[in-house]
Design an enzyme around this catalytic site. Structure first.
Site, PDB file in Angstrom:
ATOM      1  N   LYS A  13       0.837  -1.202   0.000  1.00 38.79           N
ATOM      2  CA  LYS A  13       0.000   0.000   0.000  1.00 38.79           C
ATOM      3  C   LYS A  13       0.874   1.255   0.000  1.00 38.79           C
ATOM      4  O   LYS A  13       0.684   2.154  -0.826  1.00 38.79           O
ATOM      5  CB  LYS A  13      -0.942  -0.002   1.206  1.00 38.79           C
ATOM      6  CG  LYS A  13      -1.889   1.192   1.223  1.00 38.79           C
ATOM      7  CD  LYS A  13      -2.952   1.049   2.289  1.00 38.79           C
ATOM      8  CE  LYS A  13      -2.421   1.443   3.645  1.00 38.79           C
ATOM      9  NZ  LYS A  13      -3.476   1.552   4.670  1.00 38.79           N
ATOM     10  N   ASP A  35      -6.772   0.640   0.582  1.00 36.31           N
ATOM     11  CA  ASP A  35      -7.023   0.762   2.021  1.00 36.31           C
ATOM     12  C   ASP A  35      -8.449   0.286   2.303  1.00 36.31           C
ATOM     13  O   ASP A  35      -9.106  -0.276   1.431  1.00 36.31           O
ATOM     14  CB  ASP A  35      -6.773   2.197   2.506  1.00 36.31           C
ATOM     15  CG  ASP A  35      -7.881   3.167   2.087  1.00 36.31           C
ATOM     16  OD1 ASP A  35      -8.722   2.792   1.245  1.00 36.31           O
ATOM     17  OD2 ASP A  35      -7.904   4.296   2.619  1.00 36.31           O
TER      18      ASP A  35
END
Length: 216
Positions: A128, A146
């Site tokens: 991420k 997310d």
């Protein structure tokens, strides 16, 4: 218009409509205040389990004291902890930041690398964070996943996957490379403002005529 029936077509229409709703490039849409990939990497590590606003409160002084990877690598952990304390989990974050800075200094001449494999080899950097740096910091393809992104793409029927890496891979099949960073940030903005976890405001949503989860 006819409702888009496939994940690919729903993704295509979502990209168009959210692009109109939240215009701008990935860099312009990113709420973390930074100057260059190194500052972005630090800010993204700090952003775990806190708000972008809180990160933006502590980073100016952090970057003033430690402008380079080598400066941060040599920092006194107690000083860094004191500076970043408002972001929460400050001891773990300090360990990650100092280890990341040392790795940059020792292995990459102090420069943030611009490829996934090198980025995720850095301490404290997962996919991420790496995707944020690639898309926002370098303007390269990268789709950070997310909780907002995962929730919205499942509601939109773009994928049923729950694992963030599998979500990313599924989205890469239906989102063009040059759209991925901005698409992720637009989903996050839409998730915060409209498609909220507990009470999605479907009546205010620009996707409500084709979203399979729409309550309208």
């Amino acid at each position: 218009m006819a409702k888009p029936k496939t994940p690919k077509n729903r993704a295509k229409e979502t990209i168009v409509r959210l692009g109109e709703e939240y215009p701008g490039s990935a860099k312009e849409l990113c709420a973390l205040v930074h100057d260059g990939p190194f500052q972005l990497l630090v800010a993204t590590i700090l952003s775990a389990q806190t708000t972008d606003e809180r990160v933006n409160q502590v980073t100016p002084e952090l970057f003033r004291r430690y402008p380079t990877a080598s400066d941060l690598a040599a920092a006194d952990p107690a000083e860094v902890e004191a500076l970043i304390r408002p972001t929460g989990f400050f001891r773990n974050k300090t360990k990650s930041l100092l280890a990341m800075a040392r790795a940059l200094d020792e292995r990459f001449d102090g420069k943030v690398p611009a490829d996934m494999a090198s980025l995720v080899s850095l301490p404290g950097v997962g996919r991420k964070t790496a995707n944020v740096v690639l898309s926002v910091g370098f303007g390269l393809p990268g789709l950070p996943v997310d909780t907002h992104v995962g929730r919205l793409v499942r509601r939109l029927g773009l994928t049923a996957e729950r694992d963030p890496v599998k979500v990313e891979m599924a989205l890469n099949e239906v989102v063009p490379p040059d759209e991925r960073g901005a698409f992720s940030l637009r989903l996050i903005l839409h998730g915060r403002r409209v498609c909220q976890a507990r009470r999605p405001r479907c009546e205010d949503c620009v996707l409500n005529d084709f979203c399979p989860s729409s309550r309208v």
